[in-house]
Motif scaffolding. Sequence first.
Motif, PDB file in Angstrom:
ATOM      1  N   TYR A 161      12.683   1.126  16.704  1.00 39.07           N
ATOM      2  CA  TYR A 161      12.798  -0.091  16.445  1.00 39.07           C
ATOM      3  C   TYR A 161      11.066  -0.111  15.245  1.00 39.07           C
ATOM      4  N   PHE A 162      10.001   0.680  15.980  1.00 37.01           N
ATOM      5  CA  PHE A 162       8.823   0.163  15.613  1.00 37.01           C
ATOM      6  C   PHE A 162       9.041   0.888  13.480  1.00 37.01           C
ATOM      7  N   ARG A 163       9.957   1.539  13.783  1.00 35.43           N
ATOM      8  CA  ARG A 163      10.064   2.320  12.245  1.00 35.43           C
ATOM      9  C   ARG A 163      10.749   0.802  11.557  1.00 35.43           C
ATOM     10  N   ILE A 164       9.842   0.502  10.691  1.00 32.49           N
ATOM     11  CA  ILE A 164      10.013  -1.009   9.933  1.00 32.49           C
ATOM     12  C   ILE A 164      10.281  -0.993   8.347  1.00 32.49           C
ATOM     13  N   PHE A 165      10.919  -0.533   7.650  1.00 32.87           N
ATOM     14  CA  PHE A 165      10.941  -0.367   6.243  1.00 32.87           C
ATOM     15  C   PHE A 165      10.190  -0.925   5.369  1.00 32.87           C
ATOM     16  N   ASN A 166       9.265  -0.290   4.559  1.00 37.03           N
ATOM     17  CA  ASN A 166       8.888  -1.874   3.543  1.00 37.03           C
ATOM     18  C   ASN A 166       9.709  -1.934   2.846  1.00 37.03           C
ATOM     19  N   PRO A 167      10.323  -2.690   1.917  1.00 37.87           N
ATOM     20  CA  PRO A 167      11.075  -3.619   1.210  1.00 37.87           C
ATOM     21  C   PRO A 167      10.485  -2.728   0.135  1.00 37.87           C
ATOM     22  N   ILE A 168       9.324  -3.156  -0.523  1.00 38.83           N
ATOM     23  CA  ILE A 168       8.552  -2.256  -2.058  1.00 38.83           C
ATOM     24  C   ILE A 168       8.451  -0.944  -1.594  1.00 38.83           C
ATOM     25  N   ALA A 169       7.897  -0.603  -0.866  1.00 35.53           N
ATOM     26  CA  ALA A 169       7.531   1.008  -0.676  1.00 35.53           C
ATOM     27  C   ALA A 169       8.916   1.360  -0.836  1.00 35.53           C
ATOM     28  N   GLN A 170      10.081   1.174  -0.605  1.00 32.61           N
ATOM     29  CA  GLN A 170      11.505   1.624  -0.470  1.00 32.61           C
ATOM     30  C   GLN A 170      12.160   1.448  -1.823  1.00 32.61           C
ATOM     31  N   GLY A 171      11.937   0.185  -2.354  1.00 35.18           N
ATOM     32  CA  GLY A 171      12.504  -0.117  -3.745  1.00 35.18           C
ATOM     33  C   GLY A 171      11.616   0.649  -4.954  1.00 35.18           C
ATOM     34  N   GLU A 172      10.298   0.841  -5.072  1.00 37.89           N
ATOM     35  CA  GLU A 172       9.044   1.284  -5.736  1.00 37.89           C
ATOM     36  C   GLU A 172       9.757   3.697  -5.180  1.00 37.89           C
ATOM     37  N   LYS A 173      10.047   3.570  -4.118  1.00 36.04           N
ATOM     38  CA  LYS A 173      10.821   5.459  -3.622  1.00 36.04           C
ATOM     39  C   LYS A 173      11.718   5.987  -4.752  1.00 36.04           C
ATOM     40  N   LEU A 212      11.031  -7.880 -16.219  1.00 39.96           N
ATOM     41  CA  LEU A 212       9.488  -7.635 -15.426  1.00 39.96           C
ATOM     42  C   LEU A 212       8.779  -5.369 -16.035  1.00 39.96           C
ATOM     43  N   PRO A 213       8.105  -5.648 -15.975  1.00 44.44           N
ATOM     44  CA  PRO A 213       7.642  -4.206 -15.486  1.00 44.44           C
ATOM     45  C   PRO A 213       7.624  -3.543 -14.851  1.00 44.44           C
ATOM     46  N   ASP A 214       7.915  -2.089 -14.751  1.00 48.41           N
ATOM     47  CA  ASP A 214       8.015  -1.581 -13.354  1.00 48.41           C
ATOM     48  C   ASP A 214       7.155  -1.400 -12.605  1.00 48.41           C
ATOM     49  N   LYS A 215       5.704  -1.251 -12.527  1.00 48.33           N
ATOM     50  CA  LYS A 215       4.463  -1.553 -12.208  1.00 48.33           C
ATOM     51  C   LYS A 215       4.986  -2.863 -11.081  1.00 48.33           C
ATOM     52  N   TYR A 216       5.854  -4.600 -11.713  1.00 47.87           N
ATOM     53  CA  TYR A 216       5.766  -4.623 -10.759  1.00 47.87           C
ATOM     54  C   TYR A 216       7.456  -5.677 -10.488  1.00 47.87           C
ATOM     55  N   LEU A 217       8.187  -4.904 -10.665  1.00 47.85           N
ATOM     56  CA  LEU A 217       9.081  -5.330 -10.448  1.00 47.85           C
ATOM     57  C   LEU A 217       9.717  -5.435  -9.394  1.00 47.85           C
TER      58      LEU A 217
END
Length: 479
Positions: free
Chosen positions: A395-407, A425-430
Amino acid sequence: MIYWFRQDLRTRDLPGLHAAAQTGKPVIPVYILDEDAPGNWRAGGASRWWLHHSLEALKSELGKLGGSLHIYKGSTVAALKTIVKETGADTIYCSQQFEPWSRALEQSVHEYFSTEGLTVKRFPGTLLHQPESISTQAGQPFKVYTPFWRACNAAQPPAAPLPQPEDAIWFSEALTSAPLNELELLPTSPDWAATWHDYWTPGELGANNRARYFLAGPAEHYGEGRDYAAKAYTSKLSAHLHHGEISVRTVWHMAEAQKNETPEAASSIEKFQSELGWREFCYHLLVHFPDIPEKPFKAPFSSFPWASNESALDAWQRGQTGYPIVDAGMRELWQTGFMHNRVRMVVASFLTKHLLLHWRDGEDWFWDTLVDADLASNACSWQWVCGSGSDAAPYFRIFNPIAQGEKFDKEGEYVRRWVPEIAALPDKYLHKPWETPPLLLQEAGITLGETYPLPIVDHKIARESALAAYATIKGQASG
Protein backbone atom coordinates in the motif's frame (compact mmCIF):
# COMPACT_ATOMS: atom_id res chain seq x y z
CA MET A 1 -26.87 -30.09 -31.86
CA ILE A 2 -27.06 -26.66 -30.22
CA TYR A 3 -23.84 -24.69 -29.94
CA TRP A 4 -24.39 -22.05 -27.28
CA PHE A 5 -22.01 -19.14 -27.89
CA ARG A 6 -21.01 -17.16 -24.83
CA GLN A 7 -17.73 -15.24 -24.42
CA ASP A 8 -16.26 -17.30 -27.25
CA LEU A 9 -17.40 -15.37 -30.30
CA ARG A 10 -15.22 -17.10 -32.86
CA THR A 11 -15.17 -20.11 -35.21
CA ARG A 12 -11.45 -21.00 -34.96
CA ASP A 13 -10.00 -23.00 -32.10
CA LEU A 14 -13.35 -23.55 -30.44
CA PRO A 15 -13.29 -27.10 -29.00
CA GLY A 16 -17.02 -27.25 -28.28
CA LEU A 17 -18.02 -26.12 -31.78
CA HIS A 18 -15.47 -28.49 -33.27
CA ALA A 19 -16.92 -31.40 -31.27
CA ALA A 20 -20.49 -30.51 -32.25
CA ALA A 21 -19.51 -30.37 -35.92
CA GLN A 22 -17.77 -33.74 -35.75
CA THR A 23 -21.01 -35.50 -34.76
CA GLY A 24 -22.19 -35.15 -38.34
CA LYS A 25 -25.53 -33.79 -37.13
CA PRO A 26 -26.84 -30.30 -37.95
CA VAL A 27 -25.33 -27.61 -35.70
CA ILE A 28 -27.53 -24.76 -34.45
CA PRO A 29 -25.39 -21.74 -33.50
CA VAL A 30 -27.10 -19.74 -30.73
CA TYR A 31 -26.32 -16.59 -28.75
CA ILE A 32 -28.46 -15.58 -25.76
CA LEU A 33 -28.21 -12.19 -24.06
CA ASP A 34 -29.27 -13.14 -20.55
CA GLU A 35 -29.41 -9.86 -18.62
CA ASP A 36 -30.49 -11.61 -15.42
CA ALA A 37 -27.46 -13.86 -15.15
CA PRO A 38 -24.80 -11.30 -14.17
CA GLY A 39 -26.70 -9.81 -11.23
CA ASN A 40 -24.77 -6.69 -10.25
CA TRP A 41 -22.29 -7.26 -13.06
CA ARG A 42 -24.43 -6.60 -16.13
CA ALA A 43 -22.11 -5.74 -19.02
CA GLY A 44 -21.13 -2.08 -19.10
CA GLY A 45 -21.79 0.33 -21.94
CA ALA A 46 -18.41 -0.05 -23.64
CA SER A 47 -18.56 -3.85 -23.52
CA ARG A 48 -22.06 -3.80 -24.95
CA TRP A 49 -20.89 -1.68 -27.89
CA TRP A 50 -18.13 -4.21 -28.56
CA LEU A 51 -20.50 -7.15 -28.14
CA HIS A 52 -22.88 -5.80 -30.81
CA HIS A 53 -20.13 -5.55 -33.38
CA SER A 54 -18.56 -8.84 -32.34
CA LEU A 55 -21.90 -10.62 -32.84
CA GLU A 56 -22.25 -8.89 -36.19
CA ALA A 57 -18.82 -10.22 -37.19
CA LEU A 58 -19.64 -13.72 -35.92
CA LYS A 59 -22.85 -13.77 -37.99
CA SER A 60 -20.78 -12.90 -41.04
CA GLU A 61 -18.12 -15.55 -40.31
CA LEU A 62 -20.72 -18.26 -39.75
CA GLY A 63 -22.45 -17.17 -42.95
CA LYS A 64 -19.24 -17.79 -44.90
CA LEU A 65 -19.22 -21.33 -43.52
CA GLY A 66 -22.87 -21.85 -44.42
CA GLY A 67 -24.35 -21.37 -40.95
CA SER A 68 -26.67 -18.82 -39.32
CA LEU A 69 -26.42 -17.30 -35.86
CA HIS A 70 -29.73 -17.39 -33.97
CA ILE A 71 -30.00 -14.62 -31.38
CA TYR A 72 -32.18 -14.50 -28.26
CA LYS A 73 -32.70 -12.15 -25.34
CA GLY A 74 -33.89 -13.19 -21.90
CA SER A 75 -33.64 -16.32 -19.78
CA THR A 76 -31.03 -18.75 -21.08
CA VAL A 77 -32.99 -21.81 -19.98
CA ALA A 78 -36.20 -20.47 -21.55
CA ALA A 79 -34.46 -19.70 -24.84
CA LEU A 80 -32.81 -23.11 -24.98
CA LYS A 81 -36.15 -24.76 -24.18
CA THR A 82 -37.71 -22.95 -27.14
CA ILE A 83 -34.91 -24.05 -29.46
CA VAL A 84 -35.12 -27.67 -28.30
CA LYS A 85 -38.88 -27.65 -28.83
CA GLU A 86 -38.55 -26.20 -32.36
CA THR A 87 -35.65 -28.37 -33.51
CA GLY A 88 -35.65 -31.58 -31.48
CA ALA A 89 -32.00 -31.03 -30.54
CA ASP A 90 -30.75 -33.48 -27.92
CA THR A 91 -27.35 -32.01 -26.99
CA ILE A 92 -26.12 -28.57 -25.95
CA TYR A 93 -22.46 -27.72 -26.44
CA CYS A 94 -20.74 -24.71 -24.89
CA SER A 95 -17.44 -23.34 -23.62
CA GLN A 96 -16.80 -23.14 -19.90
CA GLN A 97 -16.76 -19.66 -18.42
CA PHE A 98 -15.42 -18.81 -14.99
CA GLU A 99 -17.26 -15.77 -13.67
CA PRO A 100 -19.37 -16.80 -10.65
CA TRP A 101 -22.64 -16.13 -12.46
CA SER A 102 -21.44 -17.95 -15.58
CA ARG A 103 -20.58 -21.07 -13.60
CA ALA A 104 -23.94 -20.93 -11.83
CA LEU A 105 -25.71 -20.52 -15.18
CA GLU A 106 -23.89 -23.51 -16.67
CA GLN A 107 -24.94 -25.59 -13.70
CA SER A 108 -28.57 -24.53 -13.92
CA VAL A 109 -28.64 -25.34 -17.66
CA HIS A 110 -27.06 -28.74 -16.96
CA GLU A 111 -29.45 -29.54 -14.11
CA TYR A 112 -32.58 -28.53 -16.01
CA PHE A 113 -31.83 -30.27 -19.31
CA SER A 114 -30.48 -33.44 -17.75
CA THR A 115 -33.93 -33.96 -16.24
CA GLU A 116 -35.35 -33.53 -19.74
CA GLY A 117 -33.11 -36.23 -21.17
CA LEU A 118 -30.71 -33.85 -22.92
CA THR A 119 -26.94 -33.79 -22.61
CA VAL A 120 -25.01 -30.62 -21.83
CA LYS A 121 -21.33 -30.79 -22.81
CA ARG A 122 -18.93 -28.12 -21.57
CA PHE A 123 -15.48 -27.61 -23.12
CA PRO A 124 -12.33 -25.66 -22.26
CA GLY A 125 -11.25 -22.78 -24.45
CA THR A 126 -11.09 -19.66 -22.28
CA LEU A 127 -7.69 -20.20 -20.64
CA LEU A 128 -4.32 -21.81 -21.30
CA HIS A 129 -4.83 -24.19 -18.38
CA GLN A 130 -7.96 -25.25 -16.54
CA PRO A 131 -7.90 -23.58 -13.10
CA GLU A 132 -8.12 -26.83 -11.19
CA SER A 133 -5.09 -28.24 -13.05
CA ILE A 134 -2.64 -25.75 -11.51
CA SER A 135 -2.01 -25.97 -7.76
CA THR A 136 0.74 -25.83 -5.16
CA GLN A 137 2.54 -28.99 -4.10
CA ALA A 138 0.12 -29.09 -1.16
CA GLY A 139 -2.80 -29.09 -3.59
CA GLN A 140 -3.83 -25.54 -2.69
CA PRO A 141 -4.51 -22.58 -5.00
CA PHE A 142 -1.64 -20.22 -5.63
CA LYS A 143 -1.79 -16.76 -4.07
CA VAL A 144 1.41 -15.39 -5.57
CA TYR A 145 1.85 -14.84 -9.30
CA THR A 146 5.50 -15.85 -9.86
CA PRO A 147 5.26 -19.45 -8.55
CA PHE A 148 1.86 -19.76 -10.26
CA TRP A 149 3.33 -18.84 -13.62
CA ARG A 150 6.31 -21.08 -13.02
CA ALA A 151 3.91 -23.96 -12.43
CA CYS A 152 2.01 -23.11 -15.62
CA ASN A 153 5.22 -23.17 -17.63
CA ALA A 154 6.15 -26.52 -16.12
CA ALA A 155 2.78 -28.02 -17.02
CA GLN A 156 1.83 -29.62 -20.31
CA PRO A 157 2.05 -26.94 -23.02
CA PRO A 158 -1.25 -25.67 -24.45
CA ALA A 159 -2.54 -27.90 -27.23
CA ALA A 160 -2.29 -26.70 -30.82
CA PRO A 161 -5.27 -24.59 -31.95
CA LEU A 162 -8.10 -26.26 -33.85
CA PRO A 163 -9.16 -25.13 -37.35
CA GLN A 164 -12.56 -23.85 -38.37
CA PRO A 165 -15.22 -26.58 -38.65
CA GLU A 166 -15.36 -26.31 -42.43
CA ASP A 167 -17.16 -29.65 -42.93
CA ALA A 168 -19.93 -28.91 -40.43
CA ILE A 169 -23.56 -29.49 -41.35
CA TRP A 170 -25.49 -26.39 -40.34
CA PHE A 171 -29.13 -26.22 -39.31
CA SER A 172 -30.89 -24.45 -42.16
CA GLU A 173 -34.47 -23.86 -40.99
CA ALA A 174 -35.84 -20.60 -39.62
CA LEU A 175 -36.23 -20.17 -35.85
CA THR A 176 -38.14 -17.66 -33.74
CA SER A 177 -34.99 -15.74 -32.89
CA ALA A 178 -34.47 -11.97 -32.76
CA PRO A 179 -32.55 -9.55 -34.98
CA LEU A 180 -29.33 -8.25 -33.48
CA ASN A 181 -30.67 -4.72 -33.04
CA GLU A 182 -33.32 -5.97 -30.62
CA LEU A 183 -30.58 -6.61 -28.08
CA GLU A 184 -30.23 -2.81 -27.81
CA LEU A 185 -26.51 -2.92 -27.20
CA LEU A 186 -25.52 0.30 -28.93
CA PRO A 187 -25.61 3.81 -27.41
CA THR A 188 -28.04 6.17 -29.10
CA SER A 189 -28.69 9.49 -27.36
CA PRO A 190 -25.92 10.45 -27.36
CA ASP A 191 -23.88 8.03 -29.43
CA TRP A 192 -20.70 8.41 -27.40
CA ALA A 193 -19.05 5.62 -29.40
CA ALA A 194 -19.54 7.25 -32.80
CA THR A 195 -15.80 7.35 -33.54
CA TRP A 196 -14.79 4.06 -31.96
CA HIS A 197 -14.44 2.25 -35.28
CA ASP A 198 -11.45 4.52 -35.82
CA TYR A 199 -9.78 2.65 -32.97
CA TRP A 200 -11.23 -0.86 -33.01
CA THR A 201 -12.24 -3.70 -35.32
CA PRO A 202 -14.28 -6.11 -33.18
CA GLY A 203 -14.65 -9.67 -34.38
CA GLU A 204 -12.60 -12.73 -35.20
CA LEU A 205 -10.94 -11.26 -38.28
CA GLY A 206 -9.98 -8.10 -36.41
CA ALA A 207 -8.60 -10.16 -33.54
CA ASN A 208 -6.43 -12.34 -35.77
CA ASN A 209 -5.18 -9.37 -37.77
CA ARG A 210 -4.31 -7.52 -34.58
CA ALA A 211 -2.41 -10.51 -33.16
CA ARG A 212 -0.43 -10.98 -36.37
CA TYR A 213 0.42 -7.29 -36.60
CA PHE A 214 1.53 -7.06 -32.98
CA LEU A 215 3.66 -10.19 -32.94
CA ALA A 216 5.33 -9.37 -36.26
CA GLY A 217 6.45 -5.91 -35.12
CA PRO A 218 5.61 -4.11 -31.86
CA ALA A 219 6.14 -7.27 -29.78
CA GLU A 220 9.87 -6.98 -30.44
CA HIS A 221 9.86 -3.81 -28.31
CA TYR A 222 7.27 -4.93 -25.76
CA GLY A 223 9.76 -5.77 -23.02
CA GLU A 224 11.21 -2.27 -22.71
CA GLY A 225 8.50 -0.27 -24.44
CA ARG A 226 5.19 -1.40 -22.93
CA ASP A 227 5.35 1.22 -20.15
CA TYR A 228 5.58 4.24 -22.46
CA ALA A 229 2.12 5.66 -22.87
CA ALA A 230 2.53 7.25 -26.29
CA LYS A 231 4.25 4.25 -27.88
CA ALA A 232 2.31 1.59 -29.81
CA TYR A 233 4.11 -1.32 -28.19
CA THR A 234 1.20 -2.97 -26.37
CA SER A 235 -0.90 -5.67 -28.03
CA LYS A 236 -4.40 -4.19 -27.58
CA LEU A 237 -5.68 -7.76 -27.68
CA SER A 238 -7.43 -7.61 -24.31
CA ALA A 239 -10.93 -6.88 -25.65
CA HIS A 240 -10.57 -9.53 -28.34
CA LEU A 241 -9.52 -12.07 -25.70
CA HIS A 242 -12.28 -11.06 -23.31
CA HIS A 243 -14.98 -11.58 -25.94
CA GLY A 244 -13.34 -14.78 -27.11
CA GLU A 245 -12.75 -13.60 -30.67
CA ILE A 246 -9.37 -15.26 -30.55
CA SER A 247 -8.33 -17.99 -28.13
CA VAL A 248 -5.51 -17.34 -25.71
CA ARG A 249 -3.80 -20.55 -26.84
CA THR A 250 -3.88 -19.30 -30.44
CA VAL A 251 -2.10 -16.14 -29.29
CA TRP A 252 0.32 -18.26 -27.25
CA HIS A 253 1.25 -20.46 -30.21
CA MET A 254 1.57 -17.45 -32.51
CA ALA A 255 3.98 -15.97 -29.96
CA GLU A 256 5.96 -19.22 -29.81
CA ALA A 257 6.23 -19.26 -33.61
CA GLN A 258 7.39 -15.65 -33.66
CA LYS A 259 10.09 -16.39 -31.07
CA ASN A 260 11.44 -19.09 -33.37
CA GLU A 261 11.34 -16.76 -36.35
CA THR A 262 12.97 -13.82 -34.58
CA PRO A 263 15.13 -15.20 -31.75
CA GLU A 264 16.44 -11.72 -30.95
CA ALA A 265 12.92 -10.76 -29.87
CA ALA A 266 12.35 -13.88 -27.75
CA SER A 267 12.83 -12.27 -24.33
CA SER A 268 10.46 -9.43 -25.20
CA ILE A 269 7.81 -11.84 -26.48
CA GLU A 270 8.21 -13.94 -23.35
CA LYS A 271 7.39 -10.84 -21.31
CA PHE A 272 4.20 -10.52 -23.34
CA GLN A 273 3.44 -14.18 -22.66
CA SER A 274 3.91 -13.52 -18.95
CA GLU A 275 1.18 -10.89 -19.21
CA LEU A 276 -1.07 -13.59 -20.65
CA GLY A 277 -0.02 -15.40 -17.49
CA TRP A 278 -1.30 -12.53 -15.34
CA ARG A 279 -4.68 -12.91 -17.03
CA GLU A 280 -4.50 -16.61 -16.26
CA PHE A 281 -3.60 -15.89 -12.61
CA CYS A 282 -6.57 -13.52 -12.25
CA TYR A 283 -8.94 -16.28 -13.37
CA HIS A 284 -7.20 -18.72 -11.04
CA LEU A 285 -7.94 -16.34 -8.15
CA LEU A 286 -11.52 -15.70 -9.29
CA VAL A 287 -12.31 -19.42 -9.41
CA HIS A 288 -10.85 -20.16 -6.00
CA PHE A 289 -11.87 -16.88 -4.34
CA PRO A 290 -15.10 -15.84 -6.11
CA ASP A 291 -15.73 -12.87 -3.79
CA ILE A 292 -12.66 -11.04 -5.09
CA PRO A 293 -14.63 -8.59 -7.30
CA GLU A 294 -16.51 -7.30 -4.25
CA LYS A 295 -14.44 -7.98 -1.14
CA PRO A 296 -10.79 -7.29 -0.35
CA PHE A 297 -8.61 -10.35 -0.65
CA LYS A 298 -6.75 -9.20 2.45
CA ALA A 299 -9.47 -9.08 5.09
CA PRO A 300 -7.99 -6.18 7.14
CA PHE A 301 -8.74 -3.84 4.24
CA SER A 302 -12.42 -4.31 5.09
CA SER A 303 -11.87 -1.77 7.86
CA PHE A 304 -9.72 0.62 5.81
CA PRO A 305 -11.02 4.21 6.29
CA TRP A 306 -12.03 4.90 2.70
CA ALA A 307 -13.30 8.41 2.00
CA SER A 308 -16.57 9.42 0.37
CA ASN A 309 -16.19 12.39 -1.96
CA GLU A 310 -18.49 12.60 -4.97
CA SER A 311 -16.90 15.76 -6.37
CA ALA A 312 -13.42 14.18 -6.28
CA LEU A 313 -14.73 10.99 -7.91
CA ASP A 314 -16.42 13.06 -10.61
CA ALA A 315 -13.22 15.01 -11.29
CA TRP A 316 -11.29 11.75 -11.60
CA GLN A 317 -13.89 10.23 -13.93
CA ARG A 318 -13.94 13.30 -16.20
CA GLY A 319 -10.17 13.77 -16.33
CA GLN A 320 -10.24 17.04 -14.40
CA THR A 321 -7.89 16.31 -11.48
CA GLY A 322 -5.22 18.86 -12.45
CA TYR A 323 -2.61 16.11 -12.84
CA PRO A 324 -2.03 15.80 -16.61
CA ILE A 325 -1.01 12.11 -16.80
CA VAL A 326 -4.08 11.13 -14.75
CA ASP A 327 -6.39 13.33 -16.80
CA ALA A 328 -4.94 12.08 -20.07
CA GLY A 329 -5.62 8.50 -19.07
CA MET A 330 -9.18 9.14 -17.99
CA ARG A 331 -9.93 11.03 -21.18
CA GLU A 332 -8.35 8.33 -23.35
CA LEU A 333 -10.64 5.87 -21.57
CA TRP A 334 -13.78 7.94 -22.18
CA GLN A 335 -12.98 8.69 -25.80
CA THR A 336 -11.76 5.25 -26.88
CA GLY A 337 -12.93 2.68 -24.32
CA PHE A 338 -9.31 1.85 -23.53
CA MET A 339 -6.40 3.06 -21.41
CA HIS A 340 -2.72 2.27 -21.62
CA ASN A 341 -1.76 -0.26 -18.94
CA ARG A 342 0.93 1.85 -17.23
CA VAL A 343 -1.51 4.73 -17.02
CA ARG A 344 -4.18 2.41 -15.59
CA MET A 345 -1.86 1.81 -12.65
CA VAL A 346 -1.24 5.54 -12.23
CA VAL A 347 -4.91 6.52 -12.25
CA ALA A 348 -5.82 3.62 -9.95
CA SER A 349 -3.14 4.61 -7.47
CA PHE A 350 -4.34 8.21 -7.64
CA LEU A 351 -7.95 7.24 -6.89
CA THR A 352 -7.19 4.91 -4.01
CA LYS A 353 -4.20 6.68 -2.45
CA HIS A 354 -4.37 10.36 -3.37
CA LEU A 355 -8.14 10.59 -3.05
CA LEU A 356 -8.59 7.67 -0.62
CA LEU A 357 -11.63 6.54 -2.59
CA HIS A 358 -12.63 2.88 -2.54
CA TRP A 359 -11.15 0.60 -5.19
CA ARG A 360 -14.71 -0.52 -5.94
CA ASP A 361 -15.45 3.01 -7.23
CA GLY A 362 -12.67 2.58 -9.77
CA GLU A 363 -13.55 -1.01 -10.55
CA ASP A 364 -17.14 -0.01 -11.27
CA TRP A 365 -16.10 2.87 -13.55
CA PHE A 366 -13.69 0.70 -15.51
CA TRP A 367 -16.36 -2.00 -15.77
CA ASP A 368 -18.68 0.45 -17.50
CA THR A 369 -16.16 2.26 -19.70
CA LEU A 370 -13.57 -0.32 -20.81
CA VAL A 371 -14.11 -2.35 -23.99
CA ASP A 372 -11.96 -5.03 -22.34
CA ALA A 373 -13.84 -4.98 -19.01
CA ASP A 374 -13.04 -8.45 -17.69
CA LEU A 375 -14.27 -9.40 -14.24
CA ALA A 376 -11.17 -11.34 -13.20
CA SER A 377 -8.52 -8.96 -14.55
CA ASN A 378 -10.38 -5.81 -13.52
CA ALA A 379 -10.99 -6.92 -9.94
CA CYS A 380 -7.55 -8.42 -9.35
CA SER A 381 -5.72 -5.47 -10.91
CA TRP A 382 -7.60 -2.89 -8.84
CA GLN A 383 -6.90 -4.84 -5.68
CA TRP A 384 -3.25 -5.25 -6.70
CA VAL A 385 -2.76 -1.51 -7.07
CA CYS A 386 -4.53 -0.52 -3.87
CA GLY A 387 -2.70 -3.14 -1.81
CA SER A 388 -5.61 -5.32 -0.74
CA GLY A 389 -5.18 -8.09 -3.31
CA SER A 390 -3.25 -11.32 -3.61
CA ASP A 391 0.45 -10.72 -4.30
CA ALA A 392 -0.41 -7.02 -4.27
CA ALA A 393 1.87 -4.03 -4.51
CA PRO A 394 2.43 -2.72 -0.97
CA TYR A 395 0.00 0.00 0.00
CA PHE A 396 2.83 2.40 0.74
CA ARG A 397 3.89 2.23 -2.92
CA ILE A 398 2.19 5.45 -3.97
CA PHE A 399 2.73 6.52 -7.56
CA ASN A 400 3.83 10.13 -7.91
CA PRO A 401 1.76 11.27 -10.91
CA ILE A 402 4.30 13.97 -11.77
CA ALA A 403 7.25 11.58 -11.79
CA GLN A 404 5.24 8.93 -13.65
CA GLY A 405 4.37 11.44 -16.37
CA GLU A 406 7.93 12.69 -16.67
CA LYS A 407 9.32 9.16 -16.86
CA PHE A 408 6.80 7.43 -19.12
CA ASP A 409 5.68 10.41 -21.24
CA LYS A 410 8.91 12.35 -21.24
CA GLU A 411 8.23 14.22 -24.47
CA GLY A 412 4.59 14.80 -23.54
CA GLU A 413 3.10 13.19 -26.65
CA TYR A 414 0.46 11.28 -24.69
CA VAL A 415 -0.61 14.20 -22.50
CA ARG A 416 -0.67 16.63 -25.41
CA ARG A 417 -2.96 14.30 -27.35
CA TRP A 418 -5.54 13.85 -24.62
CA VAL A 419 -5.20 17.13 -22.70
CA PRO A 420 -4.85 19.58 -25.60
CA GLU A 421 -5.63 22.67 -23.50
CA ILE A 422 -2.12 22.52 -22.01
CA ALA A 423 -0.34 21.29 -25.16
CA ALA A 424 1.55 24.58 -25.58
CA LEU A 425 3.40 24.21 -22.29
CA PRO A 426 7.12 23.41 -22.44
CA ASP A 427 8.06 19.83 -21.54
CA LYS A 428 9.57 21.10 -18.28
CA TYR A 429 6.14 22.14 -16.96
CA LEU A 430 3.78 19.88 -18.88
CA HIS A 431 3.34 17.38 -16.05
CA LYS A 432 3.18 20.08 -13.34
CA PRO A 433 1.49 23.09 -14.95
CA TRP A 434 0.95 24.81 -11.58
CA GLU A 435 4.72 25.42 -11.43
CA THR A 436 4.74 27.22 -14.78
CA PRO A 437 5.82 30.89 -14.57
CA PRO A 438 2.83 33.25 -15.11
CA LEU A 439 4.26 34.68 -18.32
CA LEU A 440 4.60 31.24 -19.89
CA LEU A 441 1.04 30.39 -18.86
CA GLN A 442 -0.16 33.60 -20.49
CA GLU A 443 1.77 32.87 -23.68
CA ALA A 444 0.26 29.38 -23.77
CA GLY A 445 -3.26 30.74 -23.32
CA ILE A 446 -3.75 28.88 -20.04
CA THR A 447 -5.56 30.17 -16.98
CA LEU A 448 -5.22 27.59 -14.24
CA GLY A 449 -8.51 27.03 -12.48
CA GLU A 450 -10.39 28.06 -15.62
CA THR A 451 -9.01 26.55 -18.83
CA TYR A 452 -7.37 23.70 -16.88
CA PRO A 453 -7.94 22.80 -13.23
CA LEU A 454 -5.52 23.29 -10.40
CA PRO A 455 -4.64 20.00 -8.64
CA ILE A 456 -7.58 18.79 -6.57
CA VAL A 457 -5.12 17.46 -3.97
CA ASP A 458 -1.51 18.23 -3.14
CA HIS A 459 0.69 15.20 -3.82
CA LYS A 460 2.78 15.49 -0.65
CA ILE A 461 -0.22 16.02 1.64
CA ALA A 462 -2.18 13.23 -0.10
CA ARG A 463 0.71 10.82 0.34
CA GLU A 464 0.93 11.58 4.05
CA SER A 465 -2.85 11.12 4.42
CA ALA A 466 -2.70 7.79 2.61
CA LEU A 467 0.09 6.50 4.83
CA ALA A 468 -1.78 7.64 7.91
CA ALA A 469 -4.89 5.80 6.74
CA TYR A 470 -2.86 2.66 6.07
CA ALA A 471 -1.32 2.88 9.54
CA THR A 472 -4.75 2.15 11.01
CA ILE A 473 -4.65 -1.38 9.60
CA LYS A 474 -0.92 -1.84 9.00
CA GLY A 475 -0.35 -4.50 11.65
CA GLN A 476 -3.17 -6.64 10.30
CA ALA A 477 -2.53 -6.13 6.56
CA SER A 478 1.22 -6.64 6.40
CA GLY A 479 0.99 -10.44 6.38
